[in-house]
Design an enzyme around this catalytic site. Structure first.
Site, PDB file in Angstrom:
ATOM      1  CB  SER A  11      -0.733  -0.038   1.296  1.00 35.51           C
ATOM      2  OG  SER A  11       0.048  -0.308   2.236  1.00 35.51           O
ATOM      3  CE  LYS A  34       6.610  -5.957   5.591  1.00 31.53           C
ATOM      4  NZ  LYS A  34       7.705  -6.786   5.388  1.00 31.53           N
ATOM      5  CB  SER A  41       9.549   3.694   0.889  1.00 25.42           C
ATOM      6  OG  SER A  41      10.689   3.191   1.616  1.00 25.42           O
ATOM      7  CD  GLN A  46      13.121  13.607   4.348  1.00 25.79           C
ATOM      8  OE1 GLN A  46      14.424  14.223   3.945  1.00 25.79           O
ATOM      9  NE2 GLN A  46      13.325  13.150   5.565  1.00 25.79           N
ATOM     10  N   GLY A  47      12.047  14.620  -1.143  1.00 23.13           N
ATOM     11  CA  GLY A  47      12.456  15.925  -1.902  1.00 23.13           C
ATOM     12  C   GLY A  47      11.182  16.140  -2.753  1.00 23.13           C
ATOM     13  N   GLY A  48      10.415  15.117  -3.645  1.00 24.29           N
ATOM     14  CA  GLY A  48       9.595  15.111  -4.526  1.00 24.29           C
ATOM     15  C   GLY A  48       9.516  14.324  -5.363  1.00 24.29           C
ATOM     16  CD  GLU A 130      15.229  15.761  -4.737  1.00 24.52           C
ATOM     17  OE1 GLU A 130      15.760  14.720  -4.549  1.00 24.52           O
ATOM     18  OE2 GLU A 130      14.404  16.000  -3.751  1.00 24.52           O
ATOM     19  CG  HIS A 244      19.898   9.717   0.702  1.00 24.70           C
ATOM     20  ND1 HIS A 244      19.884  10.923   0.948  1.00 24.70           N
ATOM     21  CD2 HIS A 244      19.125  10.005  -0.366  1.00 24.70           C
ATOM     22  CE1 HIS A 244      20.183  11.771   0.310  1.00 24.70           C
ATOM     23  NE2 HIS A 244      18.609  11.848  -0.161  1.00 24.70           N
ATOM     24  NE  ARG A 290      19.508  10.793  -3.858  1.00 25.56           N
ATOM     25  CZ  ARG A 290      18.162  10.164  -4.064  1.00 25.56           C
ATOM     26  NH1 ARG A 290      18.197   9.410  -4.174  1.00 25.56           N
ATOM     27  NH2 ARG A 290      17.793  11.597  -4.192  1.00 25.56           N
ATOM     28  CG  HIS A 348      17.672   6.092  -0.637  1.00 27.29           C
ATOM     29  ND1 HIS A 348      17.312   6.850   0.720  1.00 27.29           N
ATOM     30  CD2 HIS A 348      17.348   6.964  -1.368  1.00 27.29           C
ATOM     31  CE1 HIS A 348      15.904   7.723  -0.090  1.00 27.29           C
ATOM     32  NE2 HIS A 348      16.226   7.814  -1.030  1.00 27.29           N
ATOM     33  CD  GLU A 372      13.022   0.924  -3.237  1.00 32.82           C
ATOM     34  OE1 GLU A 372      12.367   1.667  -2.829  1.00 32.82           O
ATOM     35  OE2 GLU A 372      14.067   0.611  -2.745  1.00 32.82           O
ATOM     36  NE  ARG A 383      15.877   6.045  -6.549  1.00 33.67           N
ATOM     37  CZ  ARG A 383      15.278   6.854  -5.931  1.00 33.67           C
ATOM     38  NH1 ARG A 383      14.498   8.682  -6.309  1.00 33.67           N
ATOM     39  NH2 ARG A 383      15.413   7.087  -4.249  1.00 33.67           N
ATOM     40  CB  SER A 388      11.936   6.712  -6.897  1.00 30.79           C
ATOM     41  OG  SER A 388      11.542   4.990  -5.618  1.00 30.79           O
TER      42      SER A 388
HETATM   43  P1  FAD Z   1       6.623   1.124  -0.778  1.00 26.75           P
HETATM   44  O1  FAD Z   1       6.024   2.645  -0.767  1.00 26.75           O
HETATM   45  O2  FAD Z   1       7.826   0.475  -0.023  1.00 26.75           O
HETATM   46  O3  FAD Z   1       5.323   0.134  -0.065  1.00 26.75           O
HETATM   47  C1  FAD Z   1       5.349  -0.805  -0.182  1.00 26.75           C
HETATM   48  C2  FAD Z   1       4.418  -1.422   1.042  1.00 26.75           C
HETATM   49  O4  FAD Z   1       4.235  -3.376   0.229  1.00 26.75           O
HETATM   50  C3  FAD Z   1       3.819  -1.146   2.043  1.00 26.75           C
HETATM   51  O5  FAD Z   1       2.691  -0.691   2.540  1.00 26.75           O
HETATM   52  C4  FAD Z   1       4.106  -2.274   3.247  1.00 26.75           C
HETATM   53  O6  FAD Z   1       3.306  -2.693   4.263  1.00 26.75           O
HETATM   54  C5  FAD Z   1       3.991  -3.843   1.724  1.00 26.75           C
HETATM   55  N1  FAD Z   1       4.454  -4.680   1.858  1.00 26.75           N
HETATM   56  C6  FAD Z   1       6.056  -5.150   1.690  1.00 26.75           C
HETATM   57  N2  FAD Z   1       5.680  -6.805   2.189  1.00 26.75           N
HETATM   58  C7  FAD Z   1       4.800  -7.413   2.384  1.00 26.75           C
HETATM   59  C8  FAD Z   1       4.159  -8.273   2.357  1.00 26.75           C
HETATM   60  N3  FAD Z   1       4.735  -9.402   2.773  1.00 26.75           N
HETATM   61  N4  FAD Z   1       3.236  -8.497   2.424  1.00 26.75           N
HETATM   62  C9  FAD Z   1       1.804  -7.194   2.849  1.00 26.75           C
HETATM   63  N5  FAD Z   1       2.148  -6.370   2.464  1.00 26.75           N
HETATM   64  C10 FAD Z   1       4.000  -5.586   2.177  1.00 26.75           C
HETATM   65  N6  FAD Z   1      11.486   9.192  -3.846  1.00 26.75           N
HETATM   66  C11 FAD Z   1      11.327   9.756  -4.839  1.00 26.75           C
HETATM   67  O7  FAD Z   1      11.021  10.079  -5.503  1.00 26.75           O
HETATM   68  N7  FAD Z   1      11.276  10.965  -3.967  1.00 26.75           N
HETATM   69  C12 FAD Z   1      11.685  11.346  -3.339  1.00 26.75           C
HETATM   70  O8  FAD Z   1      11.386  12.165  -1.889  1.00 26.75           O
HETATM   71  C13 FAD Z   1      12.076  10.612  -2.264  1.00 26.75           C
HETATM   72  N8  FAD Z   1      12.458  10.249  -0.579  1.00 26.75           N
HETATM   73  C14 FAD Z   1      12.593   9.316   0.116  1.00 26.75           C
HETATM   74  C15 FAD Z   1      12.354   9.293   1.349  1.00 26.75           C
HETATM   75  C16 FAD Z   1      12.495   8.670   2.059  1.00 26.75           C
HETATM   76  C17 FAD Z   1      13.235   8.382   3.249  1.00 26.75           C
HETATM   77  C18 FAD Z   1      13.190   7.174   2.175  1.00 26.75           C
HETATM   78  C19 FAD Z   1      13.022   5.575   2.871  1.00 26.75           C
HETATM   79  C20 FAD Z   1      12.513   7.171   0.024  1.00 26.75           C
HETATM   80  C21 FAD Z   1      12.630   7.818  -0.648  1.00 26.75           C
HETATM   81  N9  FAD Z   1      12.265   7.900  -2.049  1.00 26.75           N
HETATM   82  C22 FAD Z   1      12.196   8.777  -2.705  1.00 26.75           C
HETATM   83  C23 FAD Z   1      12.103   6.254  -2.706  1.00 26.75           C
HETATM   84  C24 FAD Z   1      10.416   6.260  -2.806  1.00 26.75           C
HETATM   85  O9  FAD Z   1       9.806   6.290  -1.682  1.00 26.75           O
HETATM   86  C25 FAD Z   1      10.577   4.856  -2.554  1.00 26.75           C
HETATM   87  O10 FAD Z   1      11.045   4.096  -3.942  1.00 26.75           O
HETATM   88  C26 FAD Z   1       9.043   4.461  -3.291  1.00 26.75           C
HETATM   89  O11 FAD Z   1       7.465   5.284  -2.168  1.00 26.75           O
HETATM   90  C27 FAD Z   1       8.419   3.212  -3.091  1.00 26.75           C
HETATM   91  O12 FAD Z   1       7.078   2.672  -3.097  1.00 26.75           O
HETATM   92  P2  FAD Z   1       6.381   1.174  -3.793  1.00 26.75           P
HETATM   93  O13 FAD Z   1       5.186   1.360  -4.081  1.00 26.75           O
HETATM   94  O14 FAD Z   1       7.294   0.321  -4.553  1.00 26.75           O
HETATM   95  O15 FAD Z   1       6.999   0.717  -2.464  1.00 26.75           O
HETATM   96  C1  SIN Z   2      15.244  12.950  -0.860  1.00 24.97           C
HETATM   97  O1  SIN Z   2      14.514  13.699  -0.589  1.00 24.97           O
HETATM   98  O2  SIN Z   2      16.852  13.206  -0.494  1.00 24.97           O
HETATM   99  C2  SIN Z   2      15.259  12.174  -1.099  1.00 24.97           C
HETATM  100  C3  SIN Z   2      14.496  12.240  -2.565  1.00 24.97           C
HETATM  101  C4  SIN Z   2      14.589  10.053  -3.440  1.00 24.97           C
HETATM  102  O3  SIN Z   2      15.027   9.721  -3.168  1.00 24.97           O
HETATM  103  O4  SIN Z   2      14.616  10.172  -4.455  1.00 24.97           O
END
Ligand code: FAD
Ligand code: SIN
Length: 525
Positions: A11, A34, A41, A46-48, A130, A244, A290, A348, A372, A383, A388
């Site tokens: 989610s 879960k 994540s 943060q950044g955007g 960035e 990061h 990065r 990261h 991801e 990246r 992302s």
């Molecule tokens: P996630 O958002 O991680 O969601 C994964 C979901 O899967 C969660 O709900 C989790 O609970 C669920 N899950 C996992 N395993 C299971 C399981 N076995 N059973 C059920 N559910 C499960 N990217 C940018 O582009 N810009 C940014 O500014 C940026 N800033 C970031 C800052 C931080 C601190 C971090 C950690 C990452 C950042 N990123 C950024 C990267 C970006 O946030 C992530 O790559 C992106 O949000 C991933 O989205 P997702 O939907 O693939 O996974």
């Molecule tokens: C950040 O705000 O530095 C994270 C940005 C990203 O992971 O792309």
């Protein structure tokens, strides 16, 4: 037996966006996640989110910056697709209600779901900068863009009558037979059962928790990667783990991210002697890609701590632009605008993942992957910042182009998964302790041998240790999320180490030094 049209596992932005898109066409969409719905994540971003949004910018420039950051290891067709669809993805987020920052500070919406004029909207966005970007192209909501997006998507999902949300439900394994996916085995409180669907979506996010220092939340344990491995999926680019450069570092432990946008607003990096060392290393100095900045900090740390420095900036403006980071640092007694901020690199983002095409297809029938966990090839060997969230959004949007879902094999029983006995055994006290110890050893070992600077000898050592840790983990019979996560983390770590050993030359965030002292920064428990 009930069969769903679509089961989405996860989610974050990719799972929620996919579910909303799918619910425009199908009636029975199930999201399982879960922990609590917002734990992802995404919620920490943060950044955007990057896209071509200003008159000074164009698609070619965004493509070029993405390829340069990715060391030209990217899938160019996927990059072009993502970049071309960037502006419409941002427009959709605005329509859904994400309150991106604008020049005049006004919200872009006149009423929920209705934009006040598309073209004008995008032009009035305030854009951040960035690392690796040669233009301002990052749409942001203060310093909590991810939380703003997650909140809006969760709200829409909760209101959608075609979507059912199951929180605190752990996806254990995919139900796969003859390379066709029929559903997923789940663990819910103390019940284990099979859920069947015509289509299953992996949107489980990253692997950061396998490292001793990470910006990632506790959910990022590589479950999707491990489930996909057990199901027979192929992978790409797993060796490219992005570190990061600037996680806040205190007593040798990284606690939270200090956004790259802070450097985008002019922060300097200084070594323990007070020098701006990045000026000597890259033309873009603090805003170099990065991998380059993280390695430079890694080198500097051999002589003492490294800091972010904003003391030359207007204190009021900094506090207003980064309110959450400002408050968090304040809780540690640091004034972001007046003090040096101790930082250090932390794991990261996983640039590679389950090998998928532009439609998210994994090669296993009816199984798709987005976000991801997926390896579209967009991110190459490193990246580009803020690409992302964009990737997750643009590719999960493609479901609207699917004409139909396949229906077959409903109710099929498959036995290729981790929990074989439906009668669940809980972990003993001893097993709980072992689980904690093994996790700690894994994190320490990955940080040391499969981290920012690697060596062939270190990677071989990592393989040996991982085999031992897996043998130990197999002794734990209790089937609870903690053990399942540990086993998944070990599987993901093995795949990453194997991929790293295959690539014996440095590229992007995979850096092999011939005679490297392993990274000895300790890992606090
Ligand atoms: P996630 O958002 O991680 O969601 C994964 C979901 O899967 C969660 O709900 C989790 O609970 C669920 N899950 C996992 N395993 C299971 C399981 N076995 N059973 C059920 N559910 C499960 N990217 C940018 O582009 N810009 C940014 O500014 C940026 N800033 C970031 C800052 C931080 C601190 C971090 C950690 C990452 C950042 N990123 C950024 C990267 C970006 O946030 C992530 O790559 C992106 O949000 C991933 O989205 P997702 O939907 O693939 O996974
Ligand atoms: C950040 O705000 O530095 C994270 C940005 C990203 O992971 O792309």
């Amino acid at each position: 037996m009930k069969s769903w049209d679509i089961i989405v596992i996860g989610s974050g932005i990719s799972g929620l966006n996919f579910a909303l898109r799918a619910a425009e066409k199908w009636q029975r969409v199930l999201i399982i996640t879960k922990k609590k719905v917002a734990q992802s994540s995404t919620n920490f971003a943060q950044g955007g989110i990057a896209a071509v949004l200003s008159k000074l910018d164009d698609f070619k420039k965004h493509v070029k910056d993405t390829l340069v950051a990715g060391c030209f290891h990217n899938n160019v067709r996927a990059v072009e697709y993502m970049v071309r669809h960037g502006p419409s993805a941002i427009t959709r987020l605005i329509e859904l209600g994400v309150p991106f920052a604008t020049h005049n500070g006004e919200l872009l919406l006149t009423r929920e779901g209705a934009p006040s004029g598309r073209a004008n909207n995008l032009a009035s966005l305030r854009l951040g900068l960035e690392g690796g970007h040669h233009e301002r192209r990052i749409a942001f909501v203060s310093d909590y863009t991810g939380q703003a997006i997650e909140t809006v998507l969760v709200e829409k999902v909760r209101k959608n009558p075609h979507i059912t949300l199951m929180e605190h439900t752990f996806a254990v394994d995919l139900l796969v037979k003859n390379r066709c996916c029929y559903g997923v085995q789940i663990l819910n409180s103390d019940r284990c059962e099979n859920k069947y669907a015509k289509t299953v979506i992996l949107a489980t996010g990253g692997i950061g928790q396998i490292y001793g220092h990470t910006t990632n939340p506790s959910i990022s344990t590589g479950d999707g990667i491990a489930m996909a491995a057990r199901a027979g999926c192929r992978f790409r680019d797993l060796e490219f783990v992005q570190f990061h450069p600037t996680a806040f570092s205190r007593k040798g432990k990284c606690s939270f991210l200090v956004s790259e946008a802070v450097r985008g607003e002019g922060a300097y990096l200084r070594n323990s002697a007070g020098e701006r060392f990045m000026k000597k290393i890259h033309r873009l100095a603090e805003l170099a890609p990065r991998d380059i900045v993280s390695r430079a900090i890694f080198e500097q740390e051999k002589n003492g701590p490294v800091y972010l420095d904003l003391r030359h900036k207007d204190a009021k403006k900094i506090e207003m632009r980064f309110p959450q980071i400002y408050q968090k640092l304040k809780s540690y007694g640091i004034d972001m605008a007046r003090d040096l901020i101790p930082i250090s690199p932390a794991a990261h983002y996983l640039c590679g993942g389950i090998r998928v095409n532009l439609r998210g297809e994994t090669g296993i029938k009816n199984l798709y992957a987005f976000g991801e966990v997926a390896g579209t090839g967009v991110q190459g060997a490193n990246r580009l910042a803020s690409n992302s969230l964009l990737e997750a959004l643009v590719f999960s949007d493609r479901i609207v182009k699917e004409k139909r879902l396949r229906v077959k094999g409903r109710g099929l029983r498959v036995k290729n998964f981790m929990i074989k006995n439906r009668k669940l055994q809980l972990m003993s006290k001893k097993e709980k302790y072992l689980c904690r110890i093994l996790r700690k050893r894994l994190k320490q070992m990955m940080w040391q041998y499969v981290g920012i600077v690697r060596s062939v000898a270190g990677l071989l050592q990592a393989q040996k240790v991982l085999e031992k840790l897996l043998q130990e983990a197999e002794k734990i019979r209790g089937a609870e999320p903690d053990t399942l996560e540990l086993k998944n983390m070990l599987t993901a770590a093995q795949l990453i180490t194997k991929a790293a050993l295959k690539r014996q030359k440095s590229l992007g965030c995979h850096y092999i030094a011939f005679s490297s002292a392993p990274h000895t920064r300790s890992v606090a428990s």
